[in-house]
Design a protein around this motif. Structure first.
Motif, PDB file in Angstrom:
ATOM      1  N   LYS A  97       5.610  19.108 -17.203  1.00 54.47           N
ATOM      2  CA  LYS A  97       4.754  20.031 -17.941  1.00 54.47           C
ATOM      3  C   LYS A  97       5.330  21.444 -17.868  1.00 54.47           C
ATOM      4  O   LYS A  97       5.257  22.214 -18.819  1.00 54.47           O
ATOM      5  N   ARG A  98       5.921  21.754 -16.676  1.00 58.45           N
ATOM      6  CA  ARG A  98       6.436  23.096 -16.463  1.00 58.45           C
ATOM      7  C   ARG A  98       7.786  23.286 -17.143  1.00 58.45           C
ATOM      8  O   ARG A  98       8.011  24.298 -17.801  1.00 58.45           O
ATOM      9  N   TYR A  99       8.685  22.319 -16.972  1.00 60.43           N
ATOM     10  CA  TYR A  99      10.079  22.562 -17.366  1.00 60.43           C
ATOM     11  C   TYR A  99      10.486  21.876 -18.672  1.00 60.43           C
ATOM     12  O   TYR A  99      11.339  22.364 -19.384  1.00 60.43           O
ATOM     13  N   LEU A 152       0.888   4.108  -3.006  1.00 65.44           N
ATOM     14  CA  LEU A 152       0.663   5.507  -2.636  1.00 65.44           C
ATOM     15  C   LEU A 152       1.794   6.401  -3.142  1.00 65.44           C
ATOM     16  O   LEU A 152       1.580   7.422  -3.816  1.00 65.44           O
ATOM     17  N   VAL A 153       3.022   5.961  -2.833  1.00 65.85           N
ATOM     18  CA  VAL A 153       4.173   6.787  -3.184  1.00 65.85           C
ATOM     19  C   VAL A 153       4.338   6.885  -4.704  1.00 65.85           C
ATOM     20  O   VAL A 153       4.583   7.974  -5.245  1.00 65.85           O
ATOM     21  N   ALA A 162       1.657   9.231  -6.225  1.00 66.80           N
ATOM     22  CA  ALA A 162       1.942  10.649  -5.950  1.00 66.80           C
ATOM     23  C   ALA A 162       3.152  11.111  -6.742  1.00 66.80           C
ATOM     24  O   ALA A 162       3.161  12.207  -7.325  1.00 66.80           O
ATOM     25  N   ILE A 169       0.831  -1.210   0.000  1.00 67.17           N
ATOM     26  CA  ILE A 169       0.000   0.000   0.000  1.00 67.17           C
ATOM     27  C   ILE A 169       0.868   1.263   0.000  1.00 67.17           C
ATOM     28  O   ILE A 169       0.571   2.242  -0.707  1.00 67.17           O
ATOM     29  N   VAL A 170       1.983   1.232   0.722  1.00 70.77           N
ATOM     30  CA  VAL A 170       2.856   2.409   0.740  1.00 70.77           C
ATOM     31  C   VAL A 170       3.457   2.633  -0.645  1.00 70.77           C
ATOM     32  O   VAL A 170       3.519   3.767  -1.141  1.00 70.77           O
ATOM     33  N   GLN A 203       2.404  11.740 -10.428  1.00 67.49           N
ATOM     34  CA  GLN A 203       1.678  13.000 -10.574  1.00 67.49           C
ATOM     35  C   GLN A 203       2.631  14.186 -10.489  1.00 67.49           C
ATOM     36  O   GLN A 203       2.570  15.120 -11.286  1.00 67.49           O
ATOM     37  N   LEU A 204       3.534  14.101  -9.488  1.00 64.69           N
ATOM     38  CA  LEU A 204       4.494  15.181  -9.290  1.00 64.69           C
ATOM     39  C   LEU A 204       5.391  15.333 -10.522  1.00 64.69           C
ATOM     40  O   LEU A 204       5.609  16.442 -11.026  1.00 64.69           O
ATOM     41  N   ILE A 249       3.642  17.068 -13.310  1.00 63.81           N
ATOM     42  CA  ILE A 249       3.547  18.524 -13.126  1.00 63.81           C
ATOM     43  C   ILE A 249       4.886  19.184 -13.465  1.00 63.81           C
ATOM     44  O   ILE A 249       4.945  20.189 -14.185  1.00 63.81           O
ATOM     45  N   VAL A 250       5.973  18.570 -12.946  1.00 65.84           N
ATOM     46  CA  VAL A 250       7.298  19.155 -13.184  1.00 65.84           C
ATOM     47  C   VAL A 250       7.636  19.137 -14.673  1.00 65.84           C
ATOM     48  O   VAL A 250       8.122  20.130 -15.229  1.00 65.84           O
TER      49      VAL A 250
END
Lengths: 197, 274
Positions: free
Chosen positions: A93-95, A79-80, A83, A75-76, A86-87, A90-91
Motif C-alpha cells: 500500500k505504501r510503496y 500464524l506466520v 502476519a 499453527i505456526v 498483513q505485512l 501494508i508495504v
C-alpha cells in the motif's frame, strides 16, 4: 533442472491444487464468476504462495526441526502466513500502490486459504529443497490461476445457458466444476512420459 | 507440564514478534489519506446524481483531491457557490459553472392532441411505449405516465394535462430525467437561454398536423428568420444550436404552429437561492 520442470508442470496440471487436490475450493466457487476478479484472486494466490513458502520453509528447517517441534507446524504456519500477508499488504500500500490496487481485497482474503497452507505443508512433506519448494509453489499458484480462468470461462457460458430451474445457481456450478476436474485427469501420466527418469 | 510450556512458549513468542512487526509497520508505513478529502466532500451537495461524470459525490471529491486537472465546475446541481467553495479549498482558479435546466421538448397536452387508445397497463412510460408506441396519437410525444417525475430527485417534474412539465425553479440540472424518458424528449439547456423547441415529432408536416396542433411541421420558417443561423430543421423538426442562439425570439414569433417557445429559465435556479 529436469526435476524442477517436472515439479512445475506436475504442480500445474497433474496435482492441480483445485481440481486434483481439492484445496482452495472456496475461492474457486466464490470468485470465479467474473474473469477479472478471477484473475486478480489468482495473481494474489500466486504471490502469497511464493512468499509464504519463502518464509515458512526456513522456519521449519531452522526453528521447528532442531527443537523437535514439528507438531506445531500447522499453527505456526497459519500464524506466520497471516502476519506476513498483513505485512505485505501494508508495504504494498505504501510503496507499490498500483499492485496493491490490482490485488485489492483478494490479498487479505487468502491469508487463511487452505491452498496456501497446503502448499507450504506439502512442500515439507515432499522433502523438497528450498528451490524445489519455491518452484512447486509457483506451479501450484499457476495451476490455481489456470483453474480459475478456465472455470470463469465455463461459468460465463453457464450464465447464458438454458438450465432447468432446479439446477440453477450452485448445483450447476458444482456439476461444471466436477466435469472440469475430470478433464484434468487426462493429464495423468503425461509428464512422467515426457521426462522419463 | 514442561512439554506444554515448550509448545506454548515458541508460539507465543512468534505471535508477539509478528504482532510487534505489524504494529511497527502500520505506524511507519501508514498511507496518509488526503486531508483535503473531507473538506472537499463537505462542499458538494451530496445528491449523488452523477451529473459531474463521477460515481457520486465521493467519487468526484476523490478525483478532485488526486488530480489537480479535474475542473471544479463539474457539479451542476451545486452551481457557482459549490464551485467557488471547491476552488477555495483546493486553491485553484474558480471557473463559472454553466447551470443547466431540463426542458421537455413536447407541448402536446390534452388540448392539442388526442389519445389513440385507452391504456390501462403498468403506469410507466417505458412499458406504455412498448405497446404501439404509447397511447397518444403522436408516437414521438410525451407519454405522460411520469417516468421522469419518478426519476427526479427534487420532485421538480409534474405531469400536467398529460405532458411532463419541469418546474424550473426546483430543477438542479442533474440530467436523470434525460436518461429516463423513453422518447428522449428531455434535454439540458443552459439556463441563460430562453428559446426552446417544444416538439420532437420527426414525421413529415402533414402527418404531424393530423396528430397534434402544436407540433413542428418542419416548415423551415424559423430557419429563414433566424439572424444568427442557430436554428436548423433536421428530420422534420427544428433544433436550436445554443452556442449560436442569441435569444432574439424571432423564430418563436414566426413559428407557424407556435411550437417554439420563449420561457425564462433564469433567476430562480434552485441553488442560486441559497
Amino acid at each position: 533442472m529436469t526435476k524442477l520442470i517436472v515439479i512445475l508442470l506436475s504442480a500445474v496440471f497433474i496435482n492441480n491444487y483445485v481440481l486434483s487436490r481439492f484445496l482452495g475450493i472456496c475461492p474457486f466457487l466464490g470468485v470465479s464468476k467474473k474473469l477479472d476478479s478471477a484473475t486478480g484472486m489468482s495473481l494474489a494466490v500466486i504471490f502469497v504462495m511464493m512468499i509464504a513458502t519463502a518464509v515458512t520453509f526456513p522456519i521449519q528447517i531452522y526453528l521447528l526441526v532442531p527443537n523437535h517441534l514439528e507438531y506445531l507446524q500447522t499453527i505456526v504456519f497459519i500464524l506466520v502466513i497471516a502476519a506476513l500477508v498483513q505485512l505485505v499488504e501494508i508495504v504494498l500500500k505504501r510503496y507499490i500502490p498500483a499492485l496493491h490496487k490490482s490485488l485489492g481485497v483478494y490479498l487479505p482474503l487468502i491469508t487463511t486459504n487452505c491452498a496456501v497452507l497446503g502448499v507450504t505443508i506439502l512442500n515439507i512433506d515432499e522433502g523438497y529443497t528450498f528451490l524445489e519448494a519455491m518452484v512447486n509453489s509457483l506451479g501450484s499458484g499457476l495451476g490455481f490461476f489456470l483453474a480459475m480462468v478456465m472455470f470463469s470461462g465455463v461459468r460465463s457460458k453457464i450464465e447464458g445457458a438454458d438450465i432447468p430451474e432446479s439446477f440453477k445457481g450452485l448445483p450447476v456450478t458444482l456439476i461444471a466444476a466436477s466435469i472440469t476436474s475430470l478433464s484434468f485427469l487426462g493429464f495423468g501420466g503425461v509428464i512422467e512420459n515426457m521426462f522419463p527418469v | 507440564m514442561n512439554e506444554i510450556l515448550i509448545a506454548v512458549i515458541p508460539v507465543v513468542i512468534i505471535g508477539v514478534v509478528c504482532a510487534a512487526v505489524l504494529v511497527v509497520a502500520s505506524k511507519l508505513m501508514a498511507v496518509k489519506e488526503d486531508e483535503r478529502f473531507p473538506a472537499v466532500r463537505d462542499c458538494l451537495p451530496g445528491a449523488n446524481c452523477g451529473a459531474c461524470g463521477y460515481a457520486g459525490c465521493d467519487g468526484y471529491a476523490k478525483a478532485l483531491c488526486e488530480d489537480s486537472a479535474v475542473p471544479t465546475n463539474l457539479c451542476i446541481p451545486g452551481a457557482d457557490s459549490v464551485a467557488k467553495q471547491l476552488s477555495e479549498v483546493l486553491g485553484v482558479e474558480f471557473a463559472d459553472v454553466v447551470e443547466q435546466v431540463a426542458v421537455v421538448h413536447c407541448s402536446g397536452d390534452c388540448a392539442h392532441t388526442q389519445d389513440k387508445v385507452a391504456y390501462s397497463g403498468i403506469e410507466s412510460c417505458a412499458a406504455a411505449k412498448l405497446l404501439y408506441g404509447g397511447k397518444g396519437s403522436c408516437t414521438f410525444g410525451c407519454l405522460g405516465l411520469g417516468d421522469c417525475a419518478n426519476a427526479c430527485p427534487q420532485n421538480a417534474i409534474i405531469i400536467k394535462d398529460g405532458v411532463a412539465q419541469v418546474m424550473t425553479c426546483d430543477c438542479i440540472g442533474c440530467g436523470l430525467c434525460v436518461k429516463t424518458c423513453p422518447n428522449r424528449l428531455i434535454s439540458l439547456v443552459p439556463d441563460v437561454k430562453t428559446t426552446i423547441v417544444a416538439c420532437s415529432n420527426r414525421d413529415k408536416g402533414a402527418v404531424t398536423r393530423k396528430v397534434c396542433s402544436v407540433g413542428c411541421i418542419g416548415c423551415k420558417k424559423c430557419e429563414k428568420v433566424c439572424p444568427s443561423g442557430a436554428i436548423k430543421v433536421t428530420d422534420n423538426v427544428a433544433a436550436i444550436d445554443y452556442d449560436k442562439c442569441t435569444d432574439c425570439g424571432a423564430c418563436a414569433e414566426n413559428c407557424t404552429t407556435k411550437c417554439i417557445k420563449v420561457e425564462d429559465l433564469r433567476g430562480c435556479h434552485h441553488f442560486n437561492k441559497q
